[in-house]
Design a protein around this motif. Sequence first.
Motif, PDB file in Angstrom:
ATOM      1  N   ASN A   1      -1.774   6.516   1.868  1.00 44.87           N
ATOM      2  CA  ASN A   1      -2.944   5.782   2.354  1.00 44.87           C
ATOM      3  C   ASN A   1      -2.658   5.012   3.632  1.00 44.87           C
ATOM      4  OD1 ASN A   1      -5.474   6.049   0.723  1.00 44.87           O
ATOM      5  ND2 ASN A   1      -3.963   5.776  -0.902  1.00 44.87           N
TER       6      ASN A   1
ATOM      7  N   ALA B   1      -7.955  -2.870   1.584  1.00 40.93           N
ATOM      8  CA  ALA B   1      -6.929  -3.621   0.859  1.00 40.93           C
ATOM      9  C   ALA B   1      -6.212  -4.617   1.752  1.00 40.93           C
ATOM     10  CB  ALA B   1      -5.932  -2.658   0.218  1.00 40.93           C
TER      11      ALA B   1
ATOM     12  N   TYR C   1      -9.373   2.957   2.098  1.00 42.04           N
ATOM     13  CA  TYR C   1      -8.810   2.153   1.011  1.00 42.04           C
ATOM     14  C   TYR C   1      -7.759   1.185   1.542  1.00 42.04           C
ATOM     15  CZ  TYR C   1      -5.560   0.970  -2.704  1.00 42.04           C
ATOM     16  OH  TYR C   1      -4.717   0.289  -3.544  1.00 42.04           O
ATOM     17  N   ALA C   2      -6.827   1.678   2.346  1.00 45.22           N
ATOM     18  CA  ALA C   2      -5.760   0.836   2.881  1.00 45.22           C
ATOM     19  C   ALA C   2      -6.327  -0.264   3.770  1.00 45.22           C
ATOM     20  CB  ALA C   2      -4.750   1.681   3.652  1.00 45.22           C
TER      21      ALA C   2
ATOM     22  N   ILE D   1       0.872  -1.185   0.000  1.00 48.35           N
ATOM     23  CA  ILE D   1       0.000   0.000   0.000  1.00 48.35           C
ATOM     24  C   ILE D   1       0.905   1.230   0.000  1.00 48.35           C
ATOM     25  CG2 ILE D   1      -1.829   1.247   1.243  1.00 48.35           C
ATOM     26  CD1 ILE D   1      -2.738  -1.520   0.420  1.00 48.35           C
TER      27      ILE D   1
END
Length: 108
Positions: A33, A103, A99-100, A29
Amino acid sequence: MSEMIEKKSQLESDVMHTLEHVIDPELGIDLVNLGLIYDVTVVDGDCEVKMTLTTMGCPVGDMLDKAITDAVLEVEGINHLNINLVWEPAWHMNMMSRYAKVALGIHE
């Protein structure tokens, strides 16, 4: 993250955008983020990136230093970079973007 970018100069925003392409090799990542970039300041072409690492003994610190330096010095208008590595505030998983977290499979 976007709020910080809006308050910055265009050059500082360009640096922050560039840092979104520097990937932590362990986590896959980008540093922005992950919440590792605390601030970017540019004055007369001199850039300071205030950041932290996920842990003090981060084994990829040197690799990240080089990747950050290479990326930031490619930004037009940046002549010099100083990376200010800080430990306060201490990084924690809540600093990551949604988002991180998605993910990495972290669910709140």
